[in-house]
Design an enzyme around this catalytic site. Structure first.
Site, mmCIF file in Angstrom:
data_model
loop_
_atom_site.group_PDB
_atom_site.id
_atom_site.type_symbol
_atom_site.label_atom_id
_atom_site.label_comp_id
_atom_site.label_asym_id
_atom_site.label_seq_id
_atom_site.Cartn_x
_atom_site.Cartn_y
_atom_site.Cartn_z
ATOM 1 N N ILE A 59 -3.454 -62.597 -105.473
ATOM 2 C CA ILE A 59 -2.700 -62.293 -104.266
ATOM 3 C C ILE A 59 -2.028 -63.597 -103.864
ATOM 4 O O ILE A 59 -2.686 -64.635 -103.742
ATOM 5 C CB ILE A 59 -3.603 -61.724 -103.144
ATOM 6 C CG1 ILE A 59 -2.787 -61.519 -101.855
ATOM 7 C CG2 ILE A 59 -4.834 -62.583 -102.892
ATOM 8 C CD1 ILE A 59 -3.574 -60.832 -100.738
ATOM 9 N N SER A 60 -0.730 -63.569 -103.718
ATOM 10 C CA SER A 60 0.021 -64.798 -103.444
ATOM 11 C C SER A 60 -0.377 -65.397 -102.106
ATOM 12 O O SER A 60 -0.940 -64.733 -101.232
ATOM 13 C CB SER A 60 1.525 -64.507 -103.440
ATOM 14 O OG SER A 60 1.971 -64.126 -104.718
ATOM 15 N N HIS A 65 4.466 -64.799 -99.296
ATOM 16 C CA HIS A 65 4.755 -63.438 -98.841
ATOM 17 C C HIS A 65 5.679 -63.465 -97.628
ATOM 18 O O HIS A 65 6.581 -62.632 -97.505
ATOM 19 C CB HIS A 65 3.451 -62.717 -98.500
ATOM 20 C CG HIS A 65 2.731 -62.187 -99.697
ATOM 21 N ND1 HIS A 65 1.367 -62.023 -99.735
ATOM 22 C CD2 HIS A 65 3.198 -61.775 -100.908
ATOM 23 C CE1 HIS A 65 1.016 -61.530 -100.908
ATOM 24 N NE2 HIS A 65 2.105 -61.367 -101.636
ATOM 25 N N GLU A 131 2.385 -51.246 -110.723
ATOM 26 C CA GLU A 131 1.488 -52.118 -111.486
ATOM 27 C C GLU A 131 1.418 -51.673 -112.941
ATOM 28 O O GLU A 131 1.465 -50.482 -113.224
ATOM 29 C CB GLU A 131 0.072 -52.082 -110.894
ATOM 30 C CG GLU A 131 -0.256 -53.250 -109.990
ATOM 31 C CD GLU A 131 -0.179 -54.596 -110.690
ATOM 32 O OE1 GLU A 131 -0.299 -54.650 -111.932
ATOM 33 O OE2 GLU A 131 0.009 -55.606 -109.997
ATOM 34 N N HIS A 132 1.295 -52.628 -113.862
ATOM 35 C CA HIS A 132 1.156 -52.261 -115.268
ATOM 36 C C HIS A 132 -0.297 -52.141 -115.691
ATOM 37 O O HIS A 132 -0.591 -51.733 -116.816
ATOM 38 C CB HIS A 132 1.909 -53.251 -116.163
ATOM 39 C CG HIS A 132 1.316 -54.621 -116.221
ATOM 40 N ND1 HIS A 132 0.882 -55.298 -115.119
ATOM 41 C CD2 HIS A 132 1.085 -55.445 -117.272
ATOM 42 C CE1 HIS A 132 0.425 -56.484 -115.475
ATOM 43 N NE2 HIS A 132 0.524 -56.593 -116.780
ATOM 44 N N ASP A 165 5.864 -50.082 -116.334
ATOM 45 C CA ASP A 165 6.422 -51.366 -116.759
ATOM 46 C C ASP A 165 7.466 -51.801 -115.732
ATOM 47 O O ASP A 165 8.561 -51.247 -115.668
ATOM 48 C CB ASP A 165 7.059 -51.214 -118.143
ATOM 49 C CG ASP A 165 7.561 -52.528 -118.714
ATOM 50 O OD1 ASP A 165 7.712 -53.510 -117.951
ATOM 51 O OD2 ASP A 165 7.808 -52.583 -119.941
ATOM 52 N N GLY A 166 7.120 -52.810 -114.931
ATOM 53 C CA GLY A 166 7.999 -53.228 -113.861
ATOM 54 C C GLY A 166 9.346 -53.722 -114.328
ATOM 55 O O GLY A 166 10.323 -53.690 -113.574
#
Length: 271
Positions: A59-60, A65, A131-132, A165-166
């Site tokens: 989590i950044s 963010h 999400e992948h 796949d983003g």
């Protein structure tokens, strides 16, 4: 200033970001105050630092963010008026009047930023967390369900977590009669007649992992107007930079390199 922006609660964290001018927009600040980071970070939730969440993901840090949200903010807030429209601290809201907001959060991870984005897009907006890794998609859903507000967003379909796949963006038909389809390639030009397909494309795309290139499919999925916030690797494979990609009302694309960062890579799911 990031190292001085930690807190002992969600409120003190947000106030520290505000005091250090890492968060500057009142509407963005209000959204962060409504989402408790403790529901999303497994440890030290109020430190202004990235935290591991498993599967080689993080989590950044809150200040990253905050910058992402404020960079995208004119494309997140609902636009009701046909002419120029402003909001508290935002000189110009950019978008097609009356068209519900559609936002794609690629690499949604913990689901924290996905929730913050959903607090800004209005009652008709939809935010998709992509999400992948299926376990991370499930993690985002579980975390969001920890609060009544998060459960409501999930139940109404205003937030949806998906596996994909983003690098290819996202598109889906209407999942229920009461919920709109979202995403896919955007129409090439904005329409003043209101006939433009409101379901096509994204007003804002946030990418939370470093891409090896500015993937053109993501650019094609940007609405006119629209903005993407994406970290991209430099040619040496070590340096990374945040880029914004803007598409104007006529479909013209402008790309701008902002500053250096360090993100996990945007890759295939592990085999």
């Amino acid at each position: 200033m990031a190292w001085r922006s930690s807190g002992t609660s969600n409120a003190t964290l947000v106030e520290a970001l505000w005091r250090n001018k890492l968060l500057t927009q009142p509407l963005a600040k209000a959204a962060f105050l409504r989402v408790d980071r403790a529901h999303y970070a497994p440890s030290s939730p109020y430190d202004d630092s990235p935290q591991p969440i498993g599967h080689d993901a993080t989590i950044s840090a809150p200040h990253m963010h905050a910058n992402a949200v404020e960079t995208l903010l004119p494309f997140l807030l609902p636009k009701a008026e046909a002419g120029p429209q402003s909001a508290e601290g935002v000189a110009r809201i950019i978008g097609q009047a009356g068209r519900p907001r559609r936002v794609l959060d690629i690499g949604s991870g913990s689901g924290y930023l996905t929730h913050v984005l959903a607090e800004l897009v209005g009652d008709t907006g939809v935010v998709v967390g992509l999400e992948h890794i299926p376990a991370l998609k499930d993690l985002g859903e579980r975390n969001m369900a920890k609060s009544p507000e998060g459960r409501h967003l999930l139940e109404t379909g205003r937030v949806r977590f998906r596996v994909g796949d983003g690098r290819k963006g996202w598109a889906e038909p209407s999942p229920t009669d009461a919920q709109p389809g979202v995403g896919g390639r955007a129409a090439q030009q904005s329409s003043t007649s209101g006939s433009k397909d409101e379901e096509g494309g994204w007003d804002a795309i946030h990418v939370g992992a470093a891409a090896v290139e500015l993937h053109e499919e993501l650019v094609r999925q940007l609405r006119s107007p629209g903005r993407m916030f994406i970290p991209v690797e430099a040619g040496d494979g070590w340096e990374q930079y945040i880029w914004t990609v803007d598409k104007d009302e006529n479909g013209a694309v402008r790309k701008e390199k902002l500053y250096g960062v360090r993100y996990v890579p945007l890759t295939d799911a592990p085999k």
